[in-house]
Design an enzyme around this catalytic site. Structure first.
Site, short mmCIF file in Angstrom:
data_model
loop_
_atom_site.label_atom_id
_atom_site.label_comp_id
_atom_site.label_asym_id
_atom_site.label_seq_id
_atom_site.Cartn_x
_atom_site.Cartn_y
_atom_site.Cartn_z
N TYR A 156 26.78 -19.23 0.73
CA TYR A 156 27.33 -18.46 1.86
C TYR A 156 28.86 -18.56 1.89
O TYR A 156 29.57 -17.55 2.04
CB TYR A 156 26.72 -19.00 3.15
CG TYR A 156 27.13 -18.30 4.41
CD1 TYR A 156 26.59 -17.06 4.75
CD2 TYR A 156 28.05 -18.87 5.29
CE1 TYR A 156 26.96 -16.42 5.92
CE2 TYR A 156 28.42 -18.24 6.46
CZ TYR A 156 27.87 -17.01 6.77
OH TYR A 156 28.25 -16.38 7.94
N LYS A 160 31.62 -15.56 1.47
CA LYS A 160 32.59 -15.23 2.52
C LYS A 160 34.03 -15.41 2.03
O LYS A 160 34.94 -14.70 2.48
CB LYS A 160 32.32 -16.08 3.76
CG LYS A 160 30.98 -15.76 4.44
CD LYS A 160 30.91 -14.32 4.89
CE LYS A 160 29.67 -14.00 5.71
NZ LYS A 160 29.62 -12.61 6.16
P1 NAP Z 1 22.29 -12.03 12.64
O1 NAP Z 1 22.01 -12.03 14.11
O2 NAP Z 1 21.38 -12.70 11.72
O3 NAP Z 1 22.51 -10.51 12.20
C1 NAP Z 1 22.68 -10.15 10.85
C2 NAP Z 1 22.61 -8.65 10.75
O4 NAP Z 1 22.73 -8.30 9.35
C3 NAP Z 1 21.27 -8.10 11.23
O5 NAP Z 1 21.51 -6.93 11.99
C4 NAP Z 1 20.55 -7.74 9.94
O6 NAP Z 1 19.71 -6.62 10.02
C5 NAP Z 1 21.71 -7.36 9.04
N1 NAP Z 1 21.34 -7.40 7.63
C6 NAP Z 1 20.93 -8.47 6.90
N2 NAP Z 1 20.69 -8.10 5.63
C7 NAP Z 1 20.96 -6.78 5.54
C8 NAP Z 1 20.92 -5.82 4.50
N3 NAP Z 1 20.57 -6.15 3.25
N4 NAP Z 1 21.26 -4.54 4.79
C9 NAP Z 1 21.63 -4.20 6.03
N5 NAP Z 1 21.67 -5.04 7.06
C10 NAP Z 1 21.35 -6.32 6.82
O7 NAP Z 1 23.72 -12.66 12.34
P2 NAP Z 1 25.13 -12.65 13.10
O8 NAP Z 1 25.41 -14.02 13.53
O9 NAP Z 1 25.22 -11.54 14.08
O10 NAP Z 1 26.06 -12.37 11.83
C11 NAP Z 1 26.75 -11.16 11.62
C12 NAP Z 1 27.82 -11.40 10.58
O11 NAP Z 1 28.71 -12.42 11.05
C13 NAP Z 1 27.28 -11.90 9.24
O12 NAP Z 1 28.04 -11.34 8.18
C14 NAP Z 1 27.52 -13.40 9.32
O13 NAP Z 1 27.62 -13.97 8.04
C15 NAP Z 1 28.82 -13.42 10.07
N6 NAP Z 1 29.13 -14.69 10.72
C16 NAP Z 1 28.30 -15.21 11.67
C17 NAP Z 1 28.63 -16.41 12.25
C18 NAP Z 1 27.79 -17.04 13.31
O14 NAP Z 1 28.07 -18.20 13.68
N7 NAP Z 1 26.78 -16.40 13.84
C19 NAP Z 1 29.79 -17.09 11.87
C20 NAP Z 1 30.61 -16.53 10.90
C21 NAP Z 1 30.26 -15.32 10.33
P3 NAP Z 1 18.23 -6.68 10.69
O15 NAP Z 1 18.42 -6.99 12.14
O16 NAP Z 1 17.76 -5.31 10.48
O17 NAP Z 1 17.53 -7.78 9.94
#
Ligand code: NAP
Length: 246
Positions: A156, A160
Site C-alpha cells: 500500500y 501511494k
Molecule cells: P473505502 O471506504 O474502502 O472506499 C474505497 C472505494 O474505492 C470504494 O468506493 C470502492 O468501491 C472503491 N474501489 C476499490 N477498488 C476499486 C476498483 N478496482 N475500481 C473502482 N473502484 C474501486 O476507503 P476510503 O477510506 O474511503 O479510501 C478512499 C481512498 O483514500 C483510497 O485511495 C485510500 O487508499 C485513501 N486513503 C484512505 C485513508 C483512510 O484512513 N481511510 C488514509 C489515506 C488514504 P466499492 O464501494 O464499489 O467497493
C-alpha cells in the site's frame, strides 16, 4: 459555487472519502459522475440521489479502475453525458495488509493494480479530454504512508508513494495546458478501510496523531474541493493527517 457548470469524475465514489469528495464538489457547484466498482450500483445510486437533492446533476458510472477496457468505457460514458470532464478525483483504493515476509504476490499485485495502475489508466483516459479542453484539475488521493511508510503496508505504501511520483511528473507534463495535478495525503480517516483495523492498532495509531483523533472523510474532501478550484498550485502533496507527518 466556484465549480458551477463544471463536470467532475470521482472514482470509488459510493462511500467513504470518495463519497465525501463527490458531495463537497457538488456543494461547490459541480455536476458529478460517480464511479463504482462493477456490480455495486445501489450505493452509488444513493449518492446520485443525495447530489440531485443539492440541485446538481449526477450519474453513476460503472468501472474497475484497474482494467484499461473498463476505464475507457467509464470515461467515454462520462464524456457522452456532459461532453467534458473538468475535474478528476482519483480516489479508488484498496488495502491488503501484511508483513513483507508473509505477503503474497497476489496481495502485492492487487494493491499496485488498483491504487497505482488505476490512477495511471484513469488519468491517461481523462487527460486526453482535458488536453483538448485546454483546462483541467486532477486530484489524486495518496496517503501519509506514501510519505513515511508503515510496517505491514509495504504494498500500500509503495502504491501511494508511486501516486506521488506520478502526480509530480504529470503536473510537469500537463501544466502548459492549464491542467493542474495535485495530491492529498490523508492520515487515518474514519472509513470502512480503517474500521477493519484491530482496536490495538487503532489505539497505537491514535498516539501518533497530534490532534488526538482520526480524521473524517469530509475533512479530506474540503481540501480536495479546494484543489479542484485552485489556479496556481500544481505538483503538490497536501497532508491531511492531523499533524502525523510534519
Ligand atoms: P473505502 O471506504 O474502502 O472506499 C474505497 C472505494 O474505492 C470504494 O468506493 C470502492 O468501491 C472503491 N474501489 C476499490 N477498488 C476499486 C476498483 N478496482 N475500481 C473502482 N473502484 C474501486 O476507503 P476510503 O477510506 O474511503 O479510501 C478512499 C481512498 O483514500 C483510497 O485511495 C485510500 O487508499 C485513501 N486513503 C484512505 C485513508 C483512510 O484512513 N481511510 C488514509 C489515506 C488514504 P466499492 O464501494 O464499489 O467497493
Amino acid at each position: 459555487m466556484k465549480l458551477l457548470e463544471r463536470v467532475a469524475l470521482v472514482t470509488g465514489a459510493s462511500r467513504g472519502i470518495g463519497k465525501a469528495c463527490a458531495l463537497a464538489l457538488a456543494r461547490s457547484g459541480a455536476d458529478l459522475a460517480l464511479n463504482y466498482y462493477p456490480g455495486l450500483q445501489a450505493e452509488a445510486e444513493g449518492v446520485v440521489a443525495e447530489i440531485e437533492a443539492l440541485g446538481r446533476r449526477a450519474i453513476a458510472v460503472e468501472g474497475d479502475v484497474s482494467s484499461a477496457e473498463s476505464v475507457e468505457k467509464m470515461v467515454a460514458e462520462t464524456l457522452a453525458w456532459q461532453g467534458k470532464i473538468d475535474v478528476l478525483v482519483n480516489n479508488a483504493g484498496i488495502t491488503r495488509d501484511g508483513l513483507l515476509i508473509r505477503m503474497s504476490e497476489k496481495d502485492w499485485d492487487e494493491v499496485l493494480s488498483v491504487n497505482l495502475k488505476g490512477v495511471f489508466l484513469v488519468t491517461k483516459a481523462v487527460a486526453k479530454a482535458m488536453v483538448r479542453q485546454r483546462r483541467g484539475r486532477i486530484v489524486n488521493v495518496s496517503s501519509v504512508v506514501g510519505l513515511c511508510g508503515n510496517a505491514g503496508q509495504s504494498n500500500y505504501s509503495a502504491s501511494k508513494a508511486g501516486v506521488i511520483g506520478f502526480t509530480k511528473s504529470i503536473a510537469l507534463e500537463l501544466g502548459g495546458r492549464d491542467i493542474l495535478v495535485n495530491a492529498v495525503a490523508p492520515g487515518f480517516i474514519a472509513s470502512e478501510m480503517t474500521e477493519k483495523l484491530s482496536q490495538e492498532v487503532k489505539e497505537a495509531v491514535l498516539k501518533t496523531i497530534p490532534l488526538g483523533r482520526f480524521g473524517q472523510p469530509e475533512e479530506v474532501a474540503e481540501v480536495v474541493a479546494f484543489l479542484a478550484e485552485t489556479s496556481y498550485l500544481t505538483g503538490q502533496v497536501i497532508p491531511v493527517d492531523g499533524g502525523m507527518h510534519t
